[in-house]
Motif scaffolding. Structure first.
Motif, short mmCIF file in Angstrom:
data_model
loop_
_atom_site.label_atom_id
_atom_site.label_comp_id
_atom_site.label_asym_id
_atom_site.label_seq_id
_atom_site.Cartn_x
_atom_site.Cartn_y
_atom_site.Cartn_z
N LEU A 57 75.17 39.20 -55.44
CA LEU A 57 74.30 38.52 -56.40
C LEU A 57 73.56 37.37 -55.75
CD1 LEU A 57 73.31 38.20 -59.30
CD2 LEU A 57 75.32 36.78 -59.75
N SER A 58 74.26 36.55 -54.98
CA SER A 58 73.61 35.40 -54.35
C SER A 58 72.60 35.85 -53.30
CB SER A 58 74.66 34.48 -53.71
OG SER A 58 75.35 35.16 -52.68
N TYR A 59 72.89 36.96 -52.63
CA TYR A 59 71.94 37.48 -51.63
C TYR A 59 70.65 37.95 -52.30
CZ TYR A 59 69.61 40.85 -48.65
OH TYR A 59 68.64 41.55 -47.96
N ILE A 60 70.77 38.62 -53.45
CA ILE A 60 69.58 39.09 -54.16
C ILE A 60 68.70 37.89 -54.55
CG2 ILE A 60 68.73 40.23 -56.24
CD1 ILE A 60 69.90 42.10 -54.11
N VAL A 61 69.33 36.82 -55.03
CA VAL A 61 68.58 35.61 -55.38
C VAL A 61 67.89 35.05 -54.14
CG1 VAL A 61 68.77 33.23 -56.22
CG2 VAL A 61 70.10 35.05 -57.30
N LEU A 62 68.60 35.03 -53.02
CA LEU A 62 68.03 34.54 -51.77
C LEU A 62 66.85 35.40 -51.33
CD1 LEU A 62 68.19 32.73 -49.19
CD2 LEU A 62 69.75 34.45 -48.26
N LEU A 63 67.00 36.72 -51.40
CA LEU A 63 65.95 37.62 -50.97
C LEU A 63 64.70 37.46 -51.82
CD1 LEU A 63 65.26 39.94 -49.00
CD2 LEU A 63 66.04 41.54 -50.77
N VAL A 64 64.87 37.38 -53.13
CA VAL A 64 63.73 37.21 -54.04
C VAL A 64 63.01 35.90 -53.76
CG1 VAL A 64 63.05 36.89 -56.44
CG2 VAL A 64 64.67 38.69 -55.83
N SER A 65 63.78 34.83 -53.52
CA SER A 65 63.17 33.53 -53.27
C SER A 65 62.39 33.53 -51.95
CB SER A 65 64.23 32.43 -53.25
OG SER A 65 65.12 32.58 -52.16
N VAL A 66 62.87 34.26 -50.95
CA VAL A 66 62.17 34.35 -49.68
C VAL A 66 60.88 35.16 -49.81
CG1 VAL A 66 62.25 35.32 -47.35
CG2 VAL A 66 64.20 34.05 -48.23
N LEU A 67 60.96 36.26 -50.54
CA LEU A 67 59.83 37.18 -50.61
C LEU A 67 58.74 36.76 -51.59
CD1 LEU A 67 61.78 40.57 -50.56
CD2 LEU A 67 60.58 39.49 -48.66
N PHE A 68 59.12 36.05 -52.65
CA PHE A 68 58.15 35.79 -53.71
C PHE A 68 57.99 34.31 -54.06
CE2 PHE A 68 59.79 40.09 -54.43
CZ PHE A 68 58.60 40.80 -54.40
N SER A 69 58.46 33.40 -53.19
CA SER A 69 58.35 31.98 -53.52
C SER A 69 57.16 31.30 -52.87
CB SER A 69 59.64 31.24 -53.08
OG SER A 69 59.79 31.32 -51.68
N ARG A 70 56.42 32.04 -52.07
CA ARG A 70 55.26 31.44 -51.42
C ARG A 70 54.14 31.16 -52.42
NH1 ARG A 70 54.96 35.56 -46.39
NH2 ARG A 70 55.94 36.89 -47.96
N ASN A 71 53.43 30.09 -52.19
CA ASN A 71 52.29 29.77 -53.04
C ASN A 71 51.15 30.75 -52.79
OD1 ASN A 71 53.53 27.48 -54.11
ND2 ASN A 71 52.87 26.23 -52.38
N SER A 72 50.39 31.00 -53.82
CA SER A 72 49.25 31.90 -53.69
C SER A 72 48.20 31.28 -52.78
CB SER A 72 48.63 32.18 -55.07
OG SER A 72 47.44 32.90 -54.93
N LEU A 73 47.70 32.09 -51.85
CA LEU A 73 46.67 31.61 -50.92
C LEU A 73 45.34 32.33 -51.15
CD1 LEU A 73 48.72 31.32 -47.59
CD2 LEU A 73 48.11 29.50 -49.20
N GLY A 74 45.21 32.88 -52.35
CA GLY A 74 43.96 33.55 -52.68
C GLY A 74 43.71 34.73 -51.78
N ASN A 75 42.55 34.79 -51.16
CA ASN A 75 42.20 35.92 -50.31
C ASN A 75 42.48 35.66 -48.83
OD1 ASN A 75 41.19 37.46 -52.49
ND2 ASN A 75 39.27 36.30 -52.43
#
Length: 212
Positions: free
Chosen positions: A81-99
């Protein structure tokens, strides 16, 4: 009562050790390795490391006493469970940089660009080795929970499709780019994770799992 105190003492030892290591050695390294890391990532990484170290301590102590390897199902479940949270935060926590994100559909183009472009070592490690390592636990987790139901080849195929889906979602929601090299590296990671648990053969691995 004695068992509860034992589990609490090993967990406390693991927590203090990981806290010291992260504060003393990993802070600057992580900030360079994953510059977009946020608070959620930091806490999830801390929990993952505590559980990993705690599991290792318990395995060593149990083996020293019984000459057998044992990992509790509860401990592995909490780690998962903690790994899934870690993986999601790594993959989808970046700020949007547009194009500003650019996609790559040519195999090994990005990898060779890192290697021959004289990039900083930590940047190369983050984008090549890191993309492999971070997906190894995913292969272990999926195989552990589904090895009774599906074949190894099917498990690998499903995980590769999952990796492709992640790349698509990163591009769709502008938190990353679609890179075929990321898919190759991530797929290698999940494959290694599965092979770690498969060991010398399916039969041996299944007998080992039954003891958990």
């Amino acid at each position: 009562m004695k068992k509860i105190l034992y589990n609490l003492s090993t967990l406390l030892l693991s927590t203090l050790f990981v806290l010291y290591v992260m504060r003393a050695f990993l802070g600057e390294f992580i900030s360079r390795l994953i510059p977009y890391a946020n608070v959620i990532f930091g806490y999830s990484l801390f929990v993952c490391l505590v559980l990993i170290f705690n599991t290792m301590v318990n395995m060593i102590l149990y083996y020293a006493k019984n000459k057998k390897i044992y990992i509790s199902k509860f401990g592995f479940g909490v780690f998962s469970l903690s790994y899934i949270v870690l993986l999601v935060s790594v993959l989808f926590s970046r700020n949007s940089l547009g194009n500003n994100y650019t996609s790559n559909y040519v195999p090994f183009k990005t990898i060779f660009g890192y290697i021959f472009g004289k990039a900083d070592f930590i940047y190369i490690f983050s984008n090549i080795v890191g993309n492999i390592i971070i997906f190894i636990p995913l292969g272990c987790i999926v195989y552990y929970y589904f090895y009774r139901k599906i074949k190894v080849s099917i498990c690998i195929f499903i995980l590769i499709l999952f990796v492709i889906l992640i790349e698509y979602l990163q591009k769709k929601y502008i938190v990353g780019s679609f890179d075929i090299d990321d898919i190759l590296l991530n797929s290698l990671g999940v494959y290694l994770g599965i092979k770690i648990l498969v060991g010398a053969g399916d039969k041996k691995s299944k007998n080992y799992f039954e003891k958990w």
